[in-house]
Design an enzyme around this catalytic site. Structure first.
Site, PDB file in Angstrom:
ATOM      1  N   ASN A 283       0.856  -1.266   0.076  1.00 46.89           N
ATOM      2  CA  ASN A 283      -0.101  -0.084  -0.038  1.00 46.89           C
ATOM      3  C   ASN A 283       0.910   1.198   0.012  1.00 46.89           C
ATOM      4  O   ASN A 283       1.783   1.113   0.871  1.00 46.89           O
ATOM      5  CB  ASN A 283      -0.878   0.018   1.261  1.00 46.89           C
ATOM      6  CG  ASN A 283      -1.886  -1.249   1.174  1.00 46.89           C
ATOM      7  OD1 ASN A 283      -2.639  -1.343   0.260  1.00 46.89           O
ATOM      8  ND2 ASN A 283      -2.148  -1.543   2.454  1.00 46.89           N
TER       9      ASN A 283
ATOM     10  N   GLU B 249      -0.706   2.773   6.143  1.00 49.76           N
ATOM     11  CA  GLU B 249      -0.874   3.153   7.576  1.00 49.76           C
ATOM     12  C   GLU B 249       0.570   3.448   8.300  1.00 49.76           C
ATOM     13  O   GLU B 249       0.719   4.298   9.146  1.00 49.76           O
ATOM     14  CB  GLU B 249      -1.756   2.247   8.136  1.00 49.76           C
ATOM     15  CG  GLU B 249      -3.104   2.121   7.937  1.00 49.76           C
ATOM     16  CD  GLU B 249      -3.912   0.767   8.693  1.00 49.76           C
ATOM     17  OE1 GLU B 249      -3.099   0.434   9.526  1.00 49.76           O
ATOM     18  OE2 GLU B 249      -4.990   0.724   8.285  1.00 49.76           O
ATOM     19  N   VAL B 250       1.528   2.570   7.747  1.00 49.49           N
ATOM     20  CA  VAL B 250       2.968   2.796   8.423  1.00 49.49           C
ATOM     21  C   VAL B 250       3.783   3.236   7.390  1.00 49.49           C
ATOM     22  O   VAL B 250       4.046   2.493   6.312  1.00 49.49           O
ATOM     23  CB  VAL B 250       3.125   1.433   8.988  1.00 49.49           C
ATOM     24  CG1 VAL B 250       4.748   1.391   9.537  1.00 49.49           C
ATOM     25  CG2 VAL B 250       2.413   1.035  10.118  1.00 49.49           C
TER      26      VAL B 250
ATOM     27  N   HIS C 158       6.470  -1.773   3.183  1.00 51.44           N
ATOM     28  CA  HIS C 158       6.274  -3.086   3.670  1.00 51.44           C
ATOM     29  C   HIS C 158       5.591  -4.016   2.667  1.00 51.44           C
ATOM     30  O   HIS C 158       4.712  -3.520   2.278  1.00 51.44           O
ATOM     31  CB  HIS C 158       5.710  -3.302   5.000  1.00 51.44           C
ATOM     32  CG  HIS C 158       4.475  -2.424   5.171  1.00 51.44           C
ATOM     33  ND1 HIS C 158       4.582  -1.060   5.358  1.00 51.44           N
ATOM     34  CD2 HIS C 158       3.073  -2.859   5.279  1.00 51.44           C
ATOM     35  CE1 HIS C 158       3.332  -0.707   5.612  1.00 51.44           C
ATOM     36  NE2 HIS C 158       2.351  -1.398   5.345  1.00 51.44           N
TER      37      HIS C 158
ATOM     38  N   HIS D  49       3.030  -6.702   2.388  1.00 53.53           N
ATOM     39  CA  HIS D  49       2.140  -7.701   2.904  1.00 53.53           C
ATOM     40  C   HIS D  49       2.103  -9.280   2.095  1.00 53.53           C
ATOM     41  O   HIS D  49       2.115  -8.954   0.953  1.00 53.53           O
ATOM     42  CB  HIS D  49       0.768  -7.293   2.820  1.00 53.53           C
ATOM     43  CG  HIS D  49       0.392  -6.225   3.628  1.00 53.53           C
ATOM     44  ND1 HIS D  49      -0.102  -6.301   4.945  1.00 53.53           N
ATOM     45  CD2 HIS D  49       0.484  -4.688   3.327  1.00 53.53           C
ATOM     46  CE1 HIS D  49      -0.383  -4.796   5.379  1.00 53.53           C
ATOM     47  NE2 HIS D  49       0.221  -4.207   4.352  1.00 53.53           N
TER      48      HIS D  49
END
Ligand code: AMP
Ligand code: ZN
Length: 115
Positions: free
Chosen positions: A86, A94-95, A99, A101
């Protein structure tokens, strides 16, 4: 970055359920899984999002994709999985530390996006 939660996880300053670690990447279980297999893989170096990625990040980014299948299988996703990164507001990131997933499990996942 000293106050980034995923940097702290990669440094072992915040506990996580580690899946894998090498010189470039760190992988750990998502704290709020959406499927039986749901873990995250991050570059050890702080990069906020794919917008900030550049050639210097290629070893870590390449390692993340090259390891995804092996780690997914080891975690029990033996019949397929989904990879998601994302990015930004529209991507509902969000972070702000890149990253990947890795999401799977015995059941077929829902369709990717609603039409
Ligand atoms: P994203 O919306 O792509 O930025 O997703 C951030 C993900 O990080 C979410 O799936 C969270 O459940 C996960 N997450 C947030 N904090 C932690 C943590 N301390 N340990 C493991 N996963 C986390
Ligand atoms: Zn970070």
């Amino acid at each position: 970055m000293s106050d980034c939660i995923f940097c702290k996880i990669a440094r072992g300053e915040i506990p996580s359920k580690k899946v894998y670690e090498d010189e470039h990447v760190f992988a750990f279980h998502d704290i709020n899984p959406i499927a039986p297999v749901h873990f995250l893989m991050i570059p050890k170096a702080h990069v906020p999002s794919l917008y900030e990625c550049e050639a210097g990040h290629e070893p870590a980014l390449g390692r993340m994709l090259a390891l995804a299948g092996r780690l997914a299988r080891e975690q029990g996703a033996t019949d397929g999985f989904r990879t998601i990164i994302n990015t930004g507001r529209v991507g509902r990131q969000e972070v702000y530390h890149v990253h990947l997933h890795i999401i799977g499990g015995p059941d077929v996942l829902p369709g990717m996006l609603k039409r």
